[in-house]
Design an enzyme around this catalytic site. Structure first.
Site, PDB file in Angstrom:
ATOM      1  N   ARG A  68       0.859  -1.192   0.000  1.00 20.96           N
ATOM      2  CA  ARG A  68       0.000   0.000   0.000  1.00 20.96           C
ATOM      3  C   ARG A  68       0.890   1.236   0.000  1.00 20.96           C
ATOM      4  O   ARG A  68       1.784   1.365   0.834  1.00 20.96           O
ATOM      5  CB  ARG A  68      -0.891   0.000   1.234  1.00 20.96           C
ATOM      6  CG  ARG A  68      -1.920  -1.139   1.257  1.00 20.96           C
ATOM      7  CD  ARG A  68      -3.005  -0.863   2.269  1.00 20.96           C
ATOM      8  NE  ARG A  68      -3.902  -2.003   2.432  1.00 20.96           N
ATOM      9  CZ  ARG A  68      -4.974  -2.237   1.658  1.00 20.96           C
ATOM     10  NH1 ARG A  68      -5.255  -1.422   0.660  1.00 20.96           N
ATOM     11  NH2 ARG A  68      -5.742  -3.292   1.873  1.00 20.96           N
ATOM     12  N   GLY A  95      -7.475   3.520  -4.025  1.00 17.34           N
ATOM     13  CA  GLY A  95      -6.283   4.349  -3.791  1.00 17.34           C
ATOM     14  C   GLY A  95      -5.369   4.271  -5.002  1.00 17.34           C
ATOM     15  O   GLY A  95      -4.839   5.291  -5.481  1.00 17.34           O
ATOM     16  N   THR A  96      -5.198   3.062  -5.506  1.00 18.18           N
ATOM     17  CA  THR A  96      -4.321   2.836  -6.659  1.00 18.18           C
ATOM     18  C   THR A  96      -4.757   3.682  -7.844  1.00 18.18           C
ATOM     19  O   THR A  96      -3.923   4.220  -8.587  1.00 18.18           O
ATOM     20  CB  THR A  96      -4.385   1.336  -7.048  1.00 18.18           C
ATOM     21  OG1 THR A  96      -3.998   0.576  -5.917  1.00 18.18           O
ATOM     22  CG2 THR A  96      -3.503   1.016  -8.231  1.00 18.18           C
ATOM     23  N   THR A  98     -10.412  -5.631  -6.681  1.00 16.30           N
ATOM     24  CA  THR A  98     -10.666  -5.517  -5.249  1.00 16.30           C
ATOM     25  C   THR A  98     -11.834  -6.424  -4.859  1.00 16.30           C
ATOM     26  O   THR A  98     -12.823  -6.518  -5.584  1.00 16.30           O
ATOM     27  CB  THR A  98     -10.989  -4.089  -4.746  1.00 16.30           C
ATOM     28  OG1 THR A  98     -11.552  -4.175  -3.440  1.00 16.30           O
ATOM     29  CG2 THR A  98     -11.978  -3.326  -5.612  1.00 16.30           C
ATOM     30  N   ILE A  99     -11.671  -7.056  -3.717  1.00 19.81           N
ATOM     31  CA  ILE A  99     -12.776  -7.885  -3.217  1.00 19.81           C
ATOM     32  C   ILE A  99     -13.935  -7.002  -2.762  1.00 19.81           C
ATOM     33  O   ILE A  99     -15.039  -7.478  -2.555  1.00 19.81           O
ATOM     34  CB  ILE A  99     -12.339  -8.801  -2.052  1.00 19.81           C
ATOM     35  CG1 ILE A  99     -11.879  -7.989  -0.828  1.00 19.81           C
ATOM     36  CG2 ILE A  99     -11.268  -9.778  -2.480  1.00 19.81           C
ATOM     37  CD1 ILE A  99     -11.793  -8.806   0.456  1.00 19.81           C
ATOM     38  N   ASP A 100     -13.676  -5.701  -2.581  1.00 22.27           N
ATOM     39  CA  ASP A 100     -14.717  -4.806  -2.044  1.00 22.27           C
ATOM     40  C   ASP A 100     -15.749  -4.394  -3.101  1.00 22.27           C
ATOM     41  O   ASP A 100     -16.838  -3.952  -2.752  1.00 22.27           O
ATOM     42  CB  ASP A 100     -14.085  -3.541  -1.455  1.00 22.27           C
ATOM     43  CG  ASP A 100     -13.042  -3.847  -0.395  1.00 22.27           C
ATOM     44  OD1 ASP A 100     -13.121  -4.932   0.197  1.00 22.27           O
ATOM     45  OD2 ASP A 100     -12.156  -3.006  -0.182  1.00 22.27           O
TER      46      ASP A 100
END
Ligand code: F6P
Length: 357
Positions: A74, A113-114, A134-136
């Protein structure tokens, strides 16, 4: 001849390797000569010039492999303009390494963020193509991110396993599901696993309504209740606090996470035995499910197509069942949340699922 950089940034997820393989396969099948430079551990690799030249062999056999062959880390966007501990200007360093390798473009795989940093690099003149991981499933501009379906499978398995033990003991069980500040994963795994109560950040809960739902089940003769609680779920009172006040409250909280707070309150108010299960990072682990393998491969090959055409500055996304290219400036800095009025929420309520609201 094309010289392509590649990196994976942020929390990992399933199908990152499948997506990168898709890009490389598409490029090599086109007959175009390509050189691939894989930056290690996310933006860190691009900042500090840590990379590996990759060959076709590196991408062979990785379709089914979880994690990322490049490693990830991150690199918070809010710190990207701040020099590092040795005074290195991170943005300038990334540009320098990109130019030093004479890259035609860089493929960046990441989440929210990326994408902010990817868009910044685009603004700084770099050719960027991104892929939504992303899993989100909280990335703006795409209906689906890869990793999400695999995580839904794992979180659903966790709820499935809880079902039998919950039934034997007649207890209340809470399964805490990842998803950061959004409820996509909890909503989907909760519905798939037959949870009775689903708590998500987008619909602040009232603990008394949660208890009402448990007691209504008791009255109907149901021996147990299962709650799927998003790690970012929030009570109605806490939702009224400012961000700063809420952070302060969490710091002082005796509970490791929201699920334990919900559990304690249920136990205190009803005397029922409550257990909490947190599958945590298992939700990001293991092999991608078949859906994600196909999905990530499709996105990867479409990214390859954009590179071949020299079309940069886009995220390859998925909207209304079509693979689309979405301008990065539209994606960066926005969160895709579950709308409390979404059809799926209404349908869940019609199935008798309580959202504690
Ligand atoms: O963004 C993916 C995610 O798994 C979230 O669901 C979770 O909140 C977070 O990452 C965990 O981050 P870390 O791996 O840094 O603990």
């Amino acid at each position: 001849m094309k010289r392509i950089g590649m990196l994976t940034s942020g929390g990992d997820c399933q199908a990152l390797n499948a997506a990168m393989r898709g890009v490389v396969k598409c490029l090599s099948c086109s007959g175009e000569k390509v050189e691939i430079y894989g930056f290690l551990d996310g933006y860190r690799g691009l900042i500090y010039g840590n990379y590996r030249m990759l060959s076709g062999e590196d991408f062979s056999g990785i379709l089914t492999k979880g994690g990322t062959i490049l490693g990830t880390s991150r690199t918070p966007f809010k710190l990207i303009r701040q020099p590092d501990e040795n005074g290195i200007d991170k943005v300038e360093a990334m540009k320098k390494n990109y130019n030093k390798l004479k890259l035609d473009c860089i493929v960046i795989l990441g989440g929210n963020g990326t994408h902010k940093t990817a868009n910044l690099l685009r603004e700084e003149g770099l050719n960027v193509v991104t892929l939504p991981k992303t899993i989100d499933n909280d990335l703006w501009g795409t209906d689906m991110t890869f990793g999400f379906q695999s995580a839904v499978d794992i979180a659903t398995d966790a709820i499935d396993c809880i079902h039998t033990t919950a039934a034997s003991h007649g207890r209340v069980f809470i399964v805490e599901v990842m998803g950061h500040k959004v409820g996509w994963l909890t909503l989907n795994a909760g519905m798939a696993g037959g949870a009775d109560i689903i708590l998500i950040p987008e619909i602040p809960y009232d603990i008394d309504k949660v208890i009402e739902a448990i007691e209504a089940r008791d009255k109907r003769g149901c021996r147990f209740t299962i709650l799927a609680v998003a790690e970012g779920a929030i009570s109605k009172e806490d939702a009224k606090l400012s961000k700063k006040e809420y952070k302060e409250k969490l710091k002082k909280s005796p509970y490791p996470s929201v699920s334990y707070e919900v559990a304690a309150k249920i136990q205190e108010k009803t005397g029922r035995e409550v257990r909490v299960t947190v599958p945590g990072h298992t939700q990001r682990g293991g092999s991608p499910c078949p859906y994600d393998r196909v999905f990530a491969s499709r996105l990867g090959s479409e990214a390859g197509k954009l590179i071949l055409k020299g079309e940069y500055g886009f995220m390859v996304g998925y909207r209304n069942r079509e693979i689309v290219k979405v301008p990065l400036e539209e994606v960066a800095g926005k969160l895709k949340m579950v709308s409390p009025d979404a059809t799926i929420v209404k349908e869940a309520k019609m199935l008798g699922i309580s959202f504690g609201d």
